[in-house]
Write a protein that holds these residues in place. Structure first.
Motif, mmCIF file in Angstrom:
data_model
loop_
_atom_site.group_PDB
_atom_site.id
_atom_site.type_symbol
_atom_site.label_atom_id
_atom_site.label_comp_id
_atom_site.label_asym_id
_atom_site.label_seq_id
_atom_site.Cartn_x
_atom_site.Cartn_y
_atom_site.Cartn_z
ATOM 1 N N TYR A 39 2.559 1.603 -3.461
ATOM 2 C CA TYR A 39 1.562 2.085 -4.421
ATOM 3 C C TYR A 39 1.419 3.599 -4.309
ATOM 4 O O TYR A 39 1.384 4.319 -5.311
ATOM 5 N N SER A 41 0.822 -1.206 0.000
ATOM 6 C CA SER A 41 0.000 0.000 0.000
ATOM 7 C C SER A 41 0.859 1.261 0.000
ATOM 8 O O SER A 41 0.545 2.245 -0.684
ATOM 9 N N ASN A 86 -5.533 5.824 -3.612
ATOM 10 C CA ASN A 86 -4.252 6.363 -4.073
ATOM 11 C C ASN A 86 -4.020 6.241 -5.579
ATOM 12 O O ASN A 86 -2.893 6.411 -6.037
ATOM 13 N N CYS A 136 -9.490 6.356 0.037
ATOM 14 C CA CYS A 136 -9.961 4.974 0.123
ATOM 15 C C CYS A 136 -11.482 4.964 0.083
ATOM 16 O O CYS A 136 -12.129 5.615 0.908
#
Length: 233
Positions: free
Chosen positions: A101, A98, A144, A124
């Motif tokens: 990314y 995460s 993101n 999110c």
């Protein structure tokens, strides 16, 4: 060290095969960024997606190929596709998925900003803990992803981590950017921003031919062209 590989054009199975071969054989301490285009109308879909559902969600007469990476369906008929391959010994290869990314898409944001393109990262979504099995990447932004100020998705990506390293396959939707947008300039800026964000020195190899093992690429191409791979789920 982060290097840029030459731009390439290939059919769907060849593009996927080169990424897979690079992931398996990238030299110690090296990361590579490459851009490739498509010789045929094509869409790729995530490793875990169901083939029959993908067929129903995509246009007819389009070549479908299952990726090594996750994520949703990506229509490559009007996109700018890239891959980032990171060898496992590099510190950035150990970053949580995460966070990595986020870092990659922040680098894209910075590269776009240098070209006077404003963007933001997607929050999110409330249902981010559940994924749509037939999601289309430019239709349903994930946390993101890179968005225009009006919320239209510019860029998304998917990842695959192995014992050899990490593969990130990403895409920018050309329709979200100005007609005169210079992707060659963007690519140079993206490489610089990725190097800074991931704390990798920029460099070059005198000879990149050892990276492209023709026998390995051909084996991988046969896999990605095989009905058993593409229809395995």
């Amino acid at each position: 060290m982060l290097i840029a590989l030459p731009n390439a054009f290939g059919d769907a199975s060849t593009n996927m095969a080169i990424d897979a071969a690079l992931l398996e054989s990238i030299p110690n301490g090296l990361a590579a960024l490459r851009h490739y285009a498509w010789l045929e109308p094509a869409a790729s879909f995530g490793y875990s997606q169901r083939y029959t559902e993908v067929v129903q969600a995509t246009a007819p007469n389009i070549q479908l190929v299952r990726r090594l990476t996750g994520g949703g369906i990506v229509d490559h008929r009007n996109d700018w596709t890239y891959a980032l391959i990171i060898q496992r010994a590099l510190p950035c290869a150990a970053i949580a998925a995460s966070e990595l990314y986020l870092k990659v898409h922040h680098a894209i944001q910075l590269a776009l900003k240098e070209m006077d393109i404003e963007s933001r990262l997607a929050p999110c979504p409330r249902n981010c803990k559940s994924t749509d099995p037939v999601s289309q990447c430019f239709v349903t932004p994930a946390a993101n992803d890179v968005l225009r100020p009006d919320g239209q998705k510019i860029a998304g990506a998917a990842m695959k981590r192995t014992r050899q390293g990490l593969l990130i396959q990403g895409s920018l939707d050309r329709s979200t950017l100005p007609d005169a947008f210079n992707f060659a300039h963007f690519q140079t800026r993206l490489q610089t921003q990725l190097a800074q964000t991931l704390q990798l020195p920029l460099g070059e190899l005198e000879d990149i031919r050892p990276l492209f093992n023709s026998e390995r690429i051909e084996r991988e191409k046969q896999r990605f062209a095989d009905r058993a791979w593409n229809q395995k789920r």
